[in-house]
Design an enzyme around this catalytic site. Structure first.
Site, mmCIF file in Angstrom:
data_model
loop_
_atom_site.group_PDB
_atom_site.id
_atom_site.type_symbol
_atom_site.label_atom_id
_atom_site.label_comp_id
_atom_site.label_asym_id
_atom_site.label_seq_id
_atom_site.Cartn_x
_atom_site.Cartn_y
_atom_site.Cartn_z
ATOM 1 N N LYS A 40 -13.946 -0.475 15.464
ATOM 2 C CA LYS A 40 -12.635 -1.129 15.322
ATOM 3 C C LYS A 40 -11.922 -1.190 16.671
ATOM 4 C CE LYS A 40 -10.638 -0.686 11.167
ATOM 5 N NZ LYS A 40 -10.018 0.018 10.050
ATOM 6 N N ASN A 57 0.855 -1.202 0.000
ATOM 7 C CA ASN A 57 0.000 0.000 0.000
ATOM 8 C C ASN A 57 0.884 1.243 0.000
ATOM 9 O OD1 ASN A 57 0.576 0.815 2.841
ATOM 10 N ND2 ASN A 57 -0.305 -1.210 3.226
HETATM 11 O O1 PMT Z 1 2.696 6.121 6.586
HETATM 12 P P1 PMT Z 1 2.034 7.446 6.203
HETATM 13 O O2 PMT Z 1 2.139 7.727 4.729
HETATM 14 O O3 PMT Z 1 2.549 8.581 7.062
HETATM 15 O O4 PMT Z 1 0.474 7.306 6.470
HETATM 16 C C1 PMT Z 1 0.023 7.156 7.770
HETATM 17 C C2 PMT Z 1 -1.097 6.087 7.859
HETATM 18 C C3 PMT Z 1 -2.305 6.547 7.046
HETATM 19 C C4 PMT Z 1 -0.574 4.747 7.334
HETATM 20 C C5 PMT Z 1 -1.434 5.953 9.397
HETATM 21 O O5 PMT Z 1 -1.850 7.206 9.882
HETATM 22 C C6 PMT Z 1 -2.510 4.926 9.619
HETATM 23 O O6 PMT Z 1 -3.709 5.157 9.518
HETATM 24 N N1 PMT Z 1 -2.058 3.659 9.947
HETATM 25 C C7 PMT Z 1 -2.952 2.500 10.067
HETATM 26 C C8 PMT Z 1 -3.225 1.927 8.700
HETATM 27 C C9 PMT Z 1 -4.105 0.683 8.759
HETATM 28 O O7 PMT Z 1 -3.670 -0.369 8.455
HETATM 29 O O8 PMT Z 1 -5.320 0.916 9.245
HETATM 30 P P2 PMT Z 1 -6.480 -0.225 9.458
HETATM 31 O O9 PMT Z 1 -7.698 0.550 9.796
HETATM 32 O O10 PMT Z 1 -6.493 -1.118 8.288
HETATM 33 O O11 PMT Z 1 -5.965 -1.034 10.714
HETATM 34 C C10 PMT Z 1 -6.341 -0.720 12.036
HETATM 35 C C11 PMT Z 1 -5.202 -0.952 12.987
HETATM 36 O O12 PMT Z 1 -4.866 -2.321 13.013
HETATM 37 C C12 PMT Z 1 -3.923 -0.213 12.678
HETATM 38 O O13 PMT Z 1 -3.348 0.219 13.893
HETATM 39 C C13 PMT Z 1 -3.047 -1.266 12.013
HETATM 40 O O14 PMT Z 1 -1.656 -1.019 12.262
HETATM 41 C C14 PMT Z 1 -3.503 -2.523 12.729
HETATM 42 N N2 PMT Z 1 -3.401 -3.755 11.944
HETATM 43 C C15 PMT Z 1 -4.134 -3.897 10.804
HETATM 44 C C16 PMT Z 1 -4.078 -5.099 10.125
HETATM 45 C C17 PMT Z 1 -3.254 -6.130 10.636
HETATM 46 N N3 PMT Z 1 -3.169 -7.296 10.008
HETATM 47 N N4 PMT Z 1 -2.530 -5.947 11.745
HETATM 48 C C18 PMT Z 1 -2.605 -4.766 12.414
HETATM 49 O O15 PMT Z 1 -1.939 -4.589 13.440
#
Ligand code: PMT
Length: 401
Positions: free
Chosen positions: A338, A209
């Site tokens: 979430k 991504n």
């Molecule tokens: O890196 P940048 O360009 O500065 O952008 C920042 C960002 C947009 C990446 C950051 O601010 C952000 O939102 N990070 C989380 C991205 C994400 O994966 O979001 P999610 O809503 O899909 O996941 C929710 C949470 O679960 C997140 O804390 C993620 O790290 C975690 N996760 C998700 C999937 C997974 N398999 N394991 C996880 O730990």
């Protein structure tokens, strides 16, 4: 003592400007070097000559002075200081700071500054209480600008109320506090994930991504700056490893989970990485080739959820588990769901829809969701988000929440 510390003092227009002369003396007594910038209005209240005599330095007043620009340059004025102090900070200058204006030397220096800023507001009580001024104060505070005063009492305009500039010794104390290193997280351990993961398809291709790692790396930097022993588990990024941070470079979600668990126990875990939710079930040993039978079908398998796994640890769950929620619709409602689903304490919701620039950009707009509700932060740089989060984490780990 302020021996060897360099203060850039910006004096704006107001009767309280006379107190800035006393402030300069007190700072000089403590060994600080004080360089002054005056607005045109300030020069109506105190003379540049008095300010120069007390600071024992040249006084800067003019944005378009060729001499000053060739000697010093407005950018260097703040870059060569440890702290920028605005005393008195008039309603007008605070408004221009909040609006990001650069219409005189003082405002330009503040806009071009990368140094901490401390303001000592001074104005009439009605001006101070006005919603416009209070909105400006809130904007500046959200950007990390510190404030001392104003005090309540007799005002120069003959009224009584809040708006008196803090006394010079109070401002000196606030300056000493601002310049003292903030080590509130010394002795604490922090784990931060950052960047994207890469899920291999074959030896040369992967699923990934657009995460740049800017937000996660800024958080690791902010936690380390407060003294935390910080481990940064990151996917591939162009970001430099922040000073004082131990980097563990990984590629896939599975590797990220192993690295994160290997570094437990920690006091706080912040999961800012954009982890791929799926990986290719069977990674091809050799590069996939076109075989004339159409494109290959990739069967996906679900990746482990690192955030949920850490939040569910029994004996060594981090005291504070912070996740992010990258959403494109119903940002806050989805983040609330979430947070509950993944079992973390706080979740920082950000809108990653096309056009927001959140992925890869330099700024972010956060909604901090916890068990008590939602806190909406204004748009700010990713560094400011990190500093504000680190501040909240320090308060939480010290039991203030
Ligand atoms: O890196 P940048 O360009 O500065 O952008 C920042 C960002 C947009 C990446 C950051 O601010 C952000 O939102 N990070 C989380 C991205 C994400 O994966 O979001 P999610 O809503 O899909 O996941 C929710 C949470 O679960 C997140 O804390 C993620 O790290 C975690 N996760 C998700 C999937 C997974 N398999 N394991 C996880 O730990």
């Amino acid at each position: 003592m302020l021996q060897g510390r360099r203060v850039l003092l910006i004096i704006s227009g107001g009767i309280a400007a006379y107190k800035s002369l006393e402030l300069i003396r007190r700072l000089r007594d403590r060994g600080a070097a004080v360089r002054c910038v005056m607005t045109a209005a300030a020069a109506q209240f105190v003379t540049p000559l008095s300010v120069a005599a007390l600071s024992e330095d040249k006084v800067y007043t003019d944005l378009f002075s060729l001499t000053d620009e060739s000697e010093m340059g407005h950018i260097r004025l703040s870059r060569e200081a440890d702290l920028v102090v605005v005393a008195p900070a008039s309603a007008d200058l605070m408004g221009r700071m909040a609006a990001g204006m650069a219409d005189d030397l003082a405002a330009t220096v503040l806009l071009a500054s990368d140094k901490p800023v401390l303001i000592a507001p001074a104005m009439n009580a009605m001006m101070w209480a006005h919603p416009a001024t209070q909105a400006n104060v809130a904007t500046l505070a959200a950007r990390g600008v510190r404030q001392v005063g104003p005090n309540a009492g007799d005002l120069a305009c003959g009224e009584i109320g809040s708006g008196r500039m803090a006394e010079p010794l109070e401002i000196v104390a606030a300056i000493e506090q601002s310049l003292a290193p903030d080590r509130r997280l010394a002795g604490k351990r922090a784990l931060v994930t950052s960047g994207p993961t890469r899920e291999a398809i074959d030896p040369v291709r992967y699923l990934s991504n657009h995460s740049s790692g800017k937000q996660g790396h800024a958080i690791a930097a902010a936690l380390a700056a407060l003294g935390a022993d910080t481990i940064l588990v990151s996917g591939p990024t162009q970001e430099a490893t922040p000073p004082g941070v131990a980097l563990v470079a990984i590629e896939s979600a599975a590797e990220m989970l192993v690295a994160a668990e290997a570094h437990l126990p920690v006091d706080v875990a912040v999961m800012a990485a954009a982890v791929a939710d799926w990986r290719v079930e069977t990674v091809a040993d050799q590069k996939l080739k076109k075989n004339g039978k159409g494109p290959p079908l990739l069967r996906l398998a679900e990746n482990p959820d690192i955030l949920a796994t850490l939040a569910a640890r029994r004996n060594d769950r981090p005291r504070l588990v912070v996740g992010f929620a990258a959403e494109t619709e119903n940002v806050v409602a989805n983040a609330q769901a979430k947070r509950r689903r993944k079992g973390c304490d706080w979740i920082l919701a950000n809108d990653v829809s096309a056009g927001t620039g959140t992925f890869g950009g330099d700024s972010n707009t956060i909604h901090l969701v916890d068990a008590h509700g939602v806190e909406d932060w204004p748009a700010m740089t990713k560094q400011a988000v990190a500093a504000r989060l680190a501040d909240r984490i320090a308060a939480a780990l010290h039991g203030a929440e």
